[in-house]
Design an enzyme around this catalytic site. Structure first.
Site, PDB file in Angstrom:
ATOM      1  CB  VAL A  55     -65.503  14.555  29.406  1.00  0.00           C
ATOM      2  CG1 VAL A  55     -65.004  13.128  29.292  1.00  0.00           C
ATOM      3  CG2 VAL A  55     -66.864  14.575  30.039  1.00  0.00           C
ATOM      4  CE  LYS A 107     -70.012  14.276  34.285  1.00  0.00           C
ATOM      5  NZ  LYS A 107     -71.161  13.792  35.004  1.00  0.00           N
ATOM      6  CG  ASP A 115     -79.008  15.873  31.613  1.00  0.00           C
ATOM      7  OD1 ASP A 115     -79.761  16.538  30.868  1.00  0.00           O
ATOM      8  OD2 ASP A 115     -77.817  16.164  31.806  1.00  0.00           O
TER       9      ASP A 115
END
Ligand SMILES: *[C@@H]1O[C@H](CO)[C@@H](O)[C@H](O)[C@H]1NC(C)=O
Ligand SMILES: *[C@@H]1O[C@H](CO)[C@@H](O)[C@H](O)[C@H]1NC(C)=O
Ligand SMILES: *[C@@H]1O[C@H](CO)[C@@H](O)[C@H](O)[C@H]1NC(C)=O
Ligand SMILES: *[C@@H]1O[C@H](CO)[C@@H](O)[C@H](O)[C@H]1NC(C)=O
Ligand SMILES: *[C@@H]1O[C@H](CO)[C@@H](O)[C@H](O)[C@H]1NC(C)=O
Ligand SMILES: *[C@@H]1O[C@H](CO)[C@@H](O)[C@H](O)[C@H]1NC(C)=O
Ligand SMILES: *[C@@H]1O[C@H](CO)[C@@H](O)[C@H](O)[C@H]1NC(C)=O
Ligand SMILES: *[C@@H]1O[C@H](CO)[C@@H](O)[C@H](O)[C@H]1NC(C)=O
Ligand SMILES: *[C@@H]1O[C@H](CO)[C@@H](O)[C@H](O)[C@H]1NC(C)=O
Ligand SMILES: *[C@@H]1O[C@H](CO)[C@@H](O)[C@H](O)[C@H]1NC(C)=O
Ligand SMILES: *[C@@H]1O[C@H](CO)[C@@H](O)[C@H](O)[C@H]1NC(C)=O
Ligand SMILES: *[C@@H]1O[C@H](CO)[C@@H](O)[C@H](O)[C@H]1NC(C)=O
Length: 838
Positions: free
Chosen positions: A567, A582, A692
């Site tokens: 990032v 990103k 996630d």
């Protein structure tokens, strides 16, 4: 004619389709019967028919009995009063029986669309009452019997689409009642007897596609005053179009194409009904100034739709009177002549044109496209084809010209002298399928807007001076079958994205300045479909290209740089604040998919505890690889993981002290995360699974408010549910981090919001214990979850259930009341109460 000839050869299926229709007037009985395709139905129908005949004086039907097959039952030649015989649209493959001539009362014989073979019996010429003889679309051979000149009642003769030779018999001049004469698509030769042109009753003549020669009689329009359709195309007619043609003022269709007609086209001023006028492929015109004045005589033809004068010898300028041609004009073909000068602006009056072909002429003059045509052309909302190749047009292609019509699907301006850039308005041609601007003097970059022409199949730009990279936006042009960029000044890497253009059959990149690696998949696998000659600095590719194997050092380095990215922090001018960028892992298979998923997911969702995406970038890196990045709002306080587990690298005295979350902060962040999850699971149009969830995906802004980020693995639940039917869903893409991922995922269960809940459990435990899910200190214990379970001395009961049911409280939660509040504050509570996550 045995009955089998028109019954038995039909396939025995589909008994309902009425196959042969026989209308009989015989023995004083009026009968109609229909015979289906089915053999048994045929037989029964015939027997039924026989039963209705009370007086078979001649014993015609004595053979119609069960002892012989119904195919052998005799009939027709003896039906002396038979007046109408319709056998059309069968599969009869026999000859026409000559004893049909015995049916002296026959008025109509219709046996089209069969497979009749052999010659036409001369004897049929005796059928003096026959009015209509239609036997087109068969396989008849031989000649047209001259005896037909004796068919004195004949009004209609249609024998087109056979294999008949010979010529039109002289005797045909006697057919004084003839109206329709159709003999097209045979092998007839010779001339049409002059007497034939004396049959004033004739309305339709179709002799097209034969080898008939001769002149058209000078007085044709006077002797055939009723003529409506005159079709003589594809023959060997010579001489000029008689001036008298205009007198046949009922003419609708005049197709004289494909002959050897010469001279000046006469005035057509009386042909006010003409819909189609085609003189394509002759040698008309003298290449001189007044060749096209006949066009002015068509201004009263208010139904004119097709005007085809292409492939002749017409010269001079296109007269301005074309602006007075009826607006019904839809197809206007002028191509392959020697027409010169400007294209008159009044052409724009023809607002219903769908196809105008002007190629291979000598149109010239600067600015004629940008100046004169544009304003009117842009109103032609129906224009589908605009072809002007191989002329002498110069000047720029103005944006107005390009903006011809939304419906345009074919634009060909190739082989002219156009200069300047291709206007970005090209992107407005959303229906464009073919674009040919080859062989001009165009320069500059191809406008990115071309990407809007998503229907593009054929695109040729060869032999211009275009430069720059192939725009990444071309990703949308996946329908391309033919892409010719040869002989330009394009540079940069050959875009790898072309590999995925599945329909591409020809890719010509020759003679440009492309460099670097030649891709090896898709069209690049086929050395005969891909031309890359004359580019100099290319390498690799399939062995057939015989390119050097070295790889450009520079690009290696860049590649390395790219893989190191994750990032970034950057500043977007547009937003005037710091952003986190990103970059998706490009090497990773499916990155593009993931990007799409991410964009899709992000497009419609907005929540204060979700990271706000400011913009998405999609492009190419130096190597022509996909480059996709998301710009998020930059979060001043980093991510939760850095706060829970400060890395040694980051620790300096002052900072370390700061980096400690108070219990209240932890609690607030936990609520933030829960709120975000609740939103994703329950308040989006389609439920979204994060997949996630972990501390590093929880970002903290300047006020320490938690924002859940990175939907890289986000799954739109709807799709998952949908996919599950394909049996492939079980473990698709569950890549959540070990420790946070629900054990069920490992066992191949479907992605579900329960998985996020599990991850959230773990996150909570981690936030309040300070231990990572897989921590070295868990000696025997497998993970944080088990660790907590052990410490709680509680058996197989849901941890989350416990949060809610505050009667049992894990001891290390110093403030279970607050924890309970988290649950209450969010609808997770409701959710938890219904599910058991173990
Ligand atoms: C059926 O027709 C055939 C041919 O005409 C004839 O020879 C035969 O005798 C007939 N049979 C009967 C039962 O009428
Ligand atoms: C001929 O038959 C075909 C198929 O059976 C049908 O589609 C067609 O319309 C028929 N044509 C005529 C002229 O009856
Ligand atoms: C007509 O078709 C039948 C069945 O397909 C075949 O047996 C017969 O030989 C054909 N007759 C002719 C004259 O082609
Ligand atoms: C019809 O023609 C067939 C053969 O072509 C012949 O055998 C038969 O006698 C003829 N019938 C009549 C009534 O002329
Ligand atoms: C036309 O009919 C007449 C009278 O029956 C006959 O003499 C003549 O030969 C026929 N013509 C043709 C071309 O068959
Ligand atoms: C056509 O008809 C006219 C008048 O009816 C006649 O004089 C002329 O001879 C005919 N031409 C032919 C070729 O039959
Ligand atoms: C004229 O006839 C030819 C051949 O019969 C055909 O190919 C062409 O399409 C026709 N022209 C028009 C405009 O219908
Ligand atoms: C069109 O019709 C008008 C009115 O009948 C007439 O004055 C004019 O001459 C005609 N134009 C042509 C080109 O025939
Ligand atoms: C077009 O028609 C109008 C009105 O009928 C007439 O005034 C004008 O002269 C015509 N233009 C041409 C170029 O023939
Ligand atoms: C093409 O146009 C230019 C000027 O625009 C002219 O000088 C030249 O003669 C034209 N060429 C032809 C073949 O008409
Ligand atoms: C072609 O591109 C090169 C650089 O790639 C440039 O130097 C040259 O001037 C360009 N030529 C034209 C005709 O645009
Ligand atoms: C590619 O373009 C070059 C230059 O225009 C041409 O010579 C070659 O034939 C083309 N190759 C193919 C396969 O079209």
């Amino acid at each position: 004619m045995g009955l089998c000839s028109h019954l038995s050869s039909a396939p025995p299926s589909s008994s309902f389709s009425m196959h042969a229709f026989i209308l009989l007037w015989c023995f004083g009985l009026f009968l109609t019967f229909m015979v289906g395709r089915n053999n048994e139905t045929d037989r029964l129908a015939l027997l039924d028919f026989k039963g209705k005949i009370s007086k078979d004086l001649l014993g015609v039907m004595s053979s119609w009995n069960d002892s012989i097959h119904f195919c052998q039952w005799k009939e027709i030649g003896r039906l002396h009063r038979l007046r109408v015989l319709q056998l059309n649209n069968n599969t009869i493959n026999e000859t026409i029986p000559s004893n049909l001539s015995s049916c002296a009362n026959l008025i109509l014989f219709h046996a089209t669309i069969n497979n009749l073979v052999g010659e036409i019996p001369t004897k049929l010429g005796t059928l003096s009452k026959l009015q209509i003889l239609a036997i087109h679309k068969n396989s008849l051979t031989g000649i047209i019997p001259s005896s037909f000149g004796n068919l004195s009642s004949l009004k209609g003769l249609s024998i087109a689409y056979n294999n008949l030779g010979g010529s039109i018999p002289d005797s045909f001049g006697q057919l004084t009642k003839l109206k329709v004469f159709a003999v097209a698509s045979n092998r007839l030769f010779g001339t049409i007897p002059l007497s034939f042109f004396n049959i004033s009753s004739i309305t339709k003549i179709d002799v097209g596609v034969n080898q008939i020669r001769g002149h058209l009689p000078l007085d044709i329009g006077i002797t055939l005053p009723s003529l409506e359709i005159f079709f003589i195309s594809n023959n060997q007619f010579i001489g000029s179009i008689p001036i008298s043609i205009s007198s046949a003022s009922n003419l609708h269709i005049l197709n004289l194409s494909g002959n050897k007609l010469t001279g000046k086209v006469p005035s057509l001023e009386k042909l006010n009904s003409v819909r189609l006028f085609s003189i394509t492929e002759n040698q008309l015109g003298n290449g001189g100034a007044n060749d096209l004045t006949f066009l002015c005589s068509l201004s009263n033809a208010t139904n004119l739709r097709d005007l085809e004068i292409n492939t002749n010898n017409f010269g001079g300028e296109l007269p301005k009177c074309i602006g007075n041609i009826s607006t019904t004009l839809t197809f206007f073909y002028l191509n392959k002549n020697k027409i010169s000068g400007n294209i008159p602006s009044v052409i724009g009056n023809l607002i219903n044109l769908e196809d105008i072909e002007m190629w291979n002429n000598k149109f010239s003059g600067d600015n004629n496209l940008q100046g004169s045509i544009h304003s009117s052309l842009s109103q032609r909302q129906n224009l589908i084809t605009f072809h002007l190749p191989r002329n002498n047009l110069s000047g720029i292609i103005s944006s107005q010209v390009i903006d011809l019509s939304f419906s345009l699907n074919s634009l060909d301006l190739s082989g002219n002298q156009f200069t300047g850039v291709l206007p970005m308005e090209i992107g407005n041609l959303k229906n464009l399928e073919d674009l040919d601007i080859s062989e001009n003097m165009l320069f500059g970059k191809i406008p990115a807007s071309l990407a809007s022409c998503v229907k593009l199949e054929f695109s040729a730009m060869r032999r211009n001076f275009f430069q720059g990279f192939v725009p990444s936006s071309w990703e949308s042009l996946r329908g391309l079958e033919h892409l010719d960029l040869s002989n330009n000044n394009f540079s940069g890497m050959i875009p790898k994205l072309l590999e995925s253009f599945d329909f591409l059959k020809l890719l010509n990149l020759s003679y440009n300045h492309f460099e670097g690696e030649v891709p090896t998949n898709g069209v690049f696998k086929n050395a005969s479909a891909t031309s890359i000659k004359g580019n100099g600095k290319l390498c690799r590719g399939i062995p057939k290209f015989q390119l050097p194997n070295y790889n450009n050092k520079k690009s290696m380095k860049r590649k390395l740089t790219l893989t190191l990215m994750s990032v970034y922090k950057g500043i977007l001018d547009q937003y005037k604040h710091t952003v986190a960028i990103k970059v998706l892992n490009l090497g990773c298979h499916g990155a593009s998919k993931s990007f799409k998923a991410e964009c899709e997911a992000l497009r419609n969702i907005r929540h204060r505890n979700l990271v706000k995406v400011l913009t998405v970038c999609s492009g190419f890196d130096y190597q022509g690889h996909d480059f996709k990045a998301l710009a998020y709002k930059f979060m001043g306080n980093g991510n939760l993981d850095e706060w829970l587990h400060p890395t040694p690298r980051k620790i300096n005295e002052a900072f370390e002290k700061q980096r400690k979350l108070s219990l209240l902060q932890r609690l607030n962040i936990a609520i933030d995360v829960a709120s975000a999850l609740d939103y994703l699971h329950h308040h989006c149009e389609t439920p979204i699974v994060h997949c996630d969830l972990k501390p590093s995906n929880v970002l903290l802004d300047d006020e320490m408010i938690g924002h859940v980020s990175y939907f890289e693995l986000a799954r739109i639940l709807h799709d998952i549910v949908h996919d599950s039917s394909t049996n492939q869903s079980s473990s698709i893409g569950v890549k959540g981090m070990v420790g946070y991922t629900s054990p069920e995922y490992g066992m191949g269960n479907k992605v579900s919001i329960y998985g996020d809940v599990y991850s959230y459990d773990i996150l909570l435990l981690e936030m309040f214990t300070g231990k990572k899910p897989i921590d070295n200190s868990f000696h025997d214990c497998l993970n944080l979850h088990d660790f907590v379970m052990q410490r709680r001395h509680v058996e197989a009961e849901s941890i989350t259930h416990k949060y809610y049911n505050s009667s049992t409280k894990p001891k290390f939660y110093k403030n279970t009341r607050l924890i309970g509040k988290i649950i209450e504050k969010t609808s997770l509570a409701n959710f938890y109460s219904k599910t058991h996550v173990t």
